[in-house]
Design a protein around this motif. Sequence first.
Motif, PDB file in Angstrom:
ATOM      1  N   PHE A  62     -67.026  58.775  72.376  1.00  0.00           N
ATOM      2  CA  PHE A  62     -65.658  58.367  72.751  1.00  0.00           C
ATOM      3  C   PHE A  62     -65.754  57.790  74.150  1.00  0.00           C
ATOM      4  N   THR A  63     -65.365  56.537  74.303  1.00  0.00           N
ATOM      5  CA  THR A  63     -65.391  55.958  75.634  1.00  0.00           C
ATOM      6  C   THR A  63     -64.105  55.184  75.884  1.00  0.00           C
ATOM      7  N   GLY A  64     -63.811  54.912  77.127  1.00  0.00           N
ATOM      8  CA  GLY A  64     -62.588  54.200  77.484  1.00  0.00           C
ATOM      9  C   GLY A  64     -62.284  54.452  78.944  1.00  0.00           C
ATOM     10  N   PRO A  65     -61.302  53.728  79.479  1.00  0.00           N
ATOM     11  CA  PRO A  65     -61.003  53.850  80.909  1.00  0.00           C
ATOM     12  C   PRO A  65     -60.558  55.267  81.288  1.00  0.00           C
ATOM     13  N   PRO A 180     -51.670  52.295  76.749  1.00  0.00           N
ATOM     14  CA  PRO A 180     -50.748  51.548  77.613  1.00  0.00           C
ATOM     15  C   PRO A 180     -50.611  52.262  78.955  1.00  0.00           C
ATOM     16  N   GLY A 181     -50.235  51.486  79.963  1.00  0.00           N
ATOM     17  CA  GLY A 181     -49.930  52.087  81.257  1.00  0.00           C
ATOM     18  C   GLY A 181     -51.131  52.264  82.160  1.00  0.00           C
ATOM     19  N   LEU A 182     -52.235  51.624  81.837  1.00  0.00           N
ATOM     20  CA  LEU A 182     -53.418  51.753  82.696  1.00  0.00           C
ATOM     21  C   LEU A 182     -53.662  50.458  83.457  1.00  0.00           C
ATOM     22  N   GLY A 183     -52.612  49.670  83.650  1.00  0.00           N
ATOM     23  CA  GLY A 183     -52.797  48.365  84.260  1.00  0.00           C
ATOM     24  C   GLY A 183     -53.222  47.390  83.181  1.00  0.00           C
ATOM     25  N   LYS A 212     -47.729  46.627  72.454  1.00  0.00           N
ATOM     26  CA  LYS A 212     -48.273  45.490  73.202  1.00  0.00           C
ATOM     27  C   LYS A 212     -49.791  45.661  73.392  1.00  0.00           C
ATOM     28  N   THR A 213     -50.188  46.867  73.750  1.00  0.00           N
ATOM     29  CA  THR A 213     -51.627  47.157  73.913  1.00  0.00           C
ATOM     30  C   THR A 213     -52.372  46.905  72.606  1.00  0.00           C
ATOM     31  N   ARG A 214     -51.737  47.334  71.506  1.00  0.00           N
ATOM     32  CA  ARG A 214     -52.359  47.161  70.195  1.00  0.00           C
ATOM     33  C   ARG A 214     -52.560  45.665  69.886  1.00  0.00           C
ATOM     34  N   GLN A 215     -51.543  44.877  70.196  1.00  0.00           N
ATOM     35  CA  GLN A 215     -51.640  43.442  69.951  1.00  0.00           C
ATOM     36  C   GLN A 215     -52.711  42.805  70.840  1.00  0.00           C
ATOM     37  N   GLN A 216     -52.741  43.224  72.107  1.00  0.00           N
ATOM     38  CA  GLN A 216     -53.757  42.689  73.036  1.00  0.00           C
ATOM     39  C   GLN A 216     -55.164  42.990  72.517  1.00  0.00           C
TER      40      GLN A 216
END
Length: 327
Positions: A62-65, A180-183, A212-216
């Motif tokens: 599992f990785t991510g910001p 969402p919400g991480l810049g 929006k995040t999902r679409q991006q």
Amino acid sequence: MTAASPEAPGPAAKRSAFDRLLEGDPGSLARALSLLERGGSEADGLAARLRPHTGRAVVVGFTGPPGAGKSTLIDAYVAALRAEGERVAVLAVDPSSPLTGGAVLGDRTRMGTHTRDDGVFIRSIASRGHLGGLSVSVPLLLDAVDAAGWTTIVLETVGTGQSEIEIVDFADIKVVLSAPGLGDEVQAMKGGVLEIADILVVNKSDLPLASKTRQQLKDAIALRDPNRDVPPVVSTSATKVEGIRELVAAIRTRAQESTGDASEVRIARRLRGLLRRSVEAELNRRLARVDESHLDRLCHRLRTGAVTVPEAARELLLTCQQQGDHP
Ligand SMILES: Nc1nc2c(ncn2[C@@H]2O[C@H](COP(=O)(O)OP(=O)(O)OP(=O)(O)O)[C@@H](O)[C@H]2O)c(=O)[nH]1
Ligand SMILES: [Mg+2]
């Protein structure tokens, strides 16, 4: 470090501790992990003895910001697996927020591996204080957990694209989180992690900007290598425990698809990563020992145009190599 310690008993005791580790004893495993984390010749010896016993585990990375909800989501994922009676181990590299064990373990995780749920093994690995040794020790830790009989190992790493530890070398199934919400989170993830994802997760889907995040994310993966499969995008809310079943299913599907990923393939992946990282670590050690005056002379020749950068780099590499010959 070879000094005598509780983790480094004499040969007779060592053998039985080793046997207990292979039998899955959590205490023996925890001590082995401490030894492997510290590194040194005894750790190298242990790693070599463990290797023939590895190959069963599937590593789910599992990785991510930072703050995307990796730890919270892993808690929920582990709880879902436990509900089905599956045993699972978790290694979290340098988490800034602790794994709580959530619904499964609650506060008992604070007792580390002495938890009463022997179906879960959780270990945090601090990267602070290591001299480039972490990237080498992670695959060794995976080997130990694998040899101790854990067939599912979850590996949490912060994926910024610049981290010393990237799951690509060590995870058989790569889950990449965004939220969402991480810049400008998706933008920040383009540098590599999106490319390696087997499964993409939009966590915090309870928040308003999740769609929006999902679409991006979908737009971004459209730019991936067209010859590669498009990874599924799963929406989750780790805190509300939503989308977890879908996540479990996506990971399972991926695991089944890659049954061609036989144990030898998985081990080869881990070993290739280990070798690459070991060479990098050794090279960095040697670079750090190169004489300042030698570097100054080389820079001066660069400055005057006497050598090109590739020539200077090759010369420096040669110096590093000779240093290894005459340490
Ligand atoms: N609204 C909402 N908040 C969440 C969700 N998942 C996690 N959080 C919150 O986000 C914050 C960070 O969660 P963590 O699980 O610690 O995130 P992480 O990715 O492990 O963070 P690092 O280990 O620091 O990189 C915490 O306050 C969580 O409660 C979610 O699905 N929805
Ligand atoms: Mg975390």
